[in-house]
Design a protein around this motif. Structure first.
Motif, PDB file in Angstrom:
ATOM      1  N   ARG A   6       0.843  -1.197   0.000  1.00 54.79           N
ATOM      2  CA  ARG A   6       0.000   0.000   0.000  1.00 54.79           C
ATOM      3  C   ARG A   6       0.875   1.243   0.000  1.00 54.79           C
ATOM      4  NH1 ARG A   6      -4.336  -2.016  -1.834  1.00 54.79           N
ATOM      5  NH2 ARG A   6      -5.292  -3.549  -0.521  1.00 54.79           N
ATOM      6  N   THR A   7       0.349   2.316  -0.546  1.00 57.68           N
ATOM      7  CA  THR A   7       1.062   3.571  -0.569  1.00 57.68           C
ATOM      8  C   THR A   7       0.294   4.594   0.247  1.00 57.68           C
ATOM      9  OG1 THR A   7       1.921   3.095  -2.762  1.00 57.68           O
ATOM     10  CG2 THR A   7       1.980   5.387  -2.065  1.00 57.68           C
ATOM     11  N   GLN A   8       1.005   5.285   1.145  1.00 55.18           N
ATOM     12  CA  GLN A   8       0.421   6.365   1.925  1.00 55.18           C
ATOM     13  C   GLN A   8       0.758   7.687   1.240  1.00 55.18           C
ATOM     14  OE1 GLN A   8      -1.264   6.312   4.960  1.00 55.18           O
ATOM     15  NE2 GLN A   8      -1.392   4.109   4.686  1.00 55.18           N
ATOM     16  N   THR A  16       4.739  10.539  -1.206  1.00 56.18           N
ATOM     17  CA  THR A  16       4.199   9.217  -0.939  1.00 56.18           C
ATOM     18  C   THR A  16       5.234   8.343  -0.255  1.00 56.18           C
ATOM     19  OG1 THR A  16       4.871   8.360  -3.093  1.00 56.18           O
ATOM     20  CG2 THR A  16       2.662   9.302  -2.933  1.00 56.18           C
ATOM     21  N   LYS A  17       4.747   7.384   0.496  1.00 57.80           N
ATOM     22  CA  LYS A  17       5.604   6.421   1.190  1.00 57.80           C
ATOM     23  C   LYS A  17       4.918   5.073   1.082  1.00 57.80           C
ATOM     24  CE  LYS A  17       8.265   4.567   4.490  1.00 57.80           C
ATOM     25  NZ  LYS A  17       9.141   3.569   4.043  1.00 57.80           N
ATOM     26  N   GLN A  18       5.592   4.112   0.485  1.00 63.07           N
ATOM     27  CA  GLN A  18       5.021   2.781   0.373  1.00 63.07           C
ATOM     28  C   GLN A  18       5.148   2.052   1.698  1.00 63.07           C
ATOM     29  OE1 GLN A  18       5.494   0.534  -3.230  1.00 63.07           O
ATOM     30  NE2 GLN A  18       6.069  -1.262  -2.044  1.00 63.07           N
ATOM     31  N   VAL A  19       4.044   1.461   2.139  1.00 63.72           N
ATOM     32  CA  VAL A  19       4.012   0.666   3.353  1.00 63.72           C
ATOM     33  C   VAL A  19       3.792  -0.773   2.915  1.00 63.72           C
ATOM     34  CG1 VAL A  19       2.845   0.276   5.549  1.00 63.72           C
ATOM     35  CG2 VAL A  19       3.043   2.594   4.644  1.00 63.72           C
ATOM     36  N   LEU A  69      -0.102   2.885  12.023  1.00 59.50           N
ATOM     37  CA  LEU A  69       0.672   3.645  11.042  1.00 59.50           C
ATOM     38  C   LEU A  69       0.519   5.130  11.312  1.00 59.50           C
ATOM     39  CD1 LEU A  69      -0.376   1.982   7.658  1.00 59.50           C
ATOM     40  CD2 LEU A  69       1.737   1.607   8.915  1.00 59.50           C
ATOM     41  N   ASP A  72       1.454   9.701   7.498  1.00 58.49           N
ATOM     42  CA  ASP A  72       2.345   9.866   6.349  1.00 58.49           C
ATOM     43  C   ASP A  72       3.035   8.565   5.948  1.00 58.49           C
ATOM     44  OD1 ASP A  72       4.215   9.510   8.359  1.00 58.49           O
ATOM     45  OD2 ASP A  72       5.125  11.490   8.144  1.00 58.49           O
ATOM     46  N   GLY A  73       2.775   7.482   6.686  1.00 56.98           N
ATOM     47  CA  GLY A  73       3.354   6.187   6.364  1.00 56.98           C
ATOM     48  C   GLY A  73       4.791   6.008   6.803  1.00 56.98           C
ATOM     49  N   GLN A  74       5.369   6.985   7.488  1.00 54.86           N
ATOM     50  CA  GLN A  74       6.770   6.906   7.898  1.00 54.86           C
ATOM     51  C   GLN A  74       6.996   5.949   9.065  1.00 54.86           C
ATOM     52  OE1 GLN A  74       9.340   8.424   6.234  1.00 54.86           O
ATOM     53  NE2 GLN A  74       7.776   9.031   4.767  1.00 54.86           N
ATOM     54  N   ARG A  76       5.598   2.635  11.358  1.00 51.65           N
ATOM     55  CA  ARG A  76       4.725   1.461  11.425  1.00 51.65           C
ATOM     56  C   ARG A  76       5.082   0.699  12.691  1.00 51.65           C
ATOM     57  NH1 ARG A  76       4.398  -3.612   7.218  1.00 51.65           N
ATOM     58  NH2 ARG A  76       3.416  -5.009   8.699  1.00 51.65           N
TER      59      ARG A  76
END
Length: 131
Positions: A6-8, A16-19, A69, A72-74, A76
């Motif tokens: 998933r992308t945040q 964007t930041k992929q999780v 999360l 911003d997805g940074q 987890r």
């Protein structure tokens, strides 16, 4: 629902930041909890992400975890233990705590051995108590 990576998206600057999650995992529930007066803004996910029995992939017999999360997805954080089968969770918006109920199979006999109730602080992501 099955999920892939998933992308945040950061709504402030568009970055964007992929999780990453396992491709054979499952989402159950996803909720953003924003409590301004406590400085809390988290995304809570209940999902199956661990192949606990190591039987060729994640399925409905594997435990469900709570994952937190940052928006911003940074960041987890897996809040619950790998072996806890999460049943329910609820957020107290006055205190910023999340109460999680579930059970464990401590002797790996595929039976529920012990029910647990845990309370975590959503700001620090630390366990406050466990019953």
């Amino acid at each position: 629902m099955r999920f892939n990576n998933r992308t945040q998206v950061n709504n402030k600057n568009g970055q964007t930041k992929q999780v990453d999650f396992p491709s054979d995992g499952y989402f159950e529930k996803l909720e953003q909890v924003k409590i301004d007066h406590l400085g809390i803004n988290q995304i809570i996910i209940s999902a199956q992400t661990i192949d606990l029995d190591e039987k060729k992939g994640i399925d409905w017999n594997d435990p469900k975890q709570i994952i937190i999360l940052s928006p911003d997805g940074q960041k987890r954080t897996q809040l619950t233990d790998n072996k806890l089968f999460v049943r329910t969770w609820v957020v107290n918006k006055q205190t910023g705590a999340i109460v999680v109920t579930g059970h464990t199979d401590s002797n790996n006999n595929n039976k529920y051995d012990k029910t647990e109730i845990s309370i975590y602080d959503l700001k620090t992501l630390k366990q406050i108590s466990k019953i």
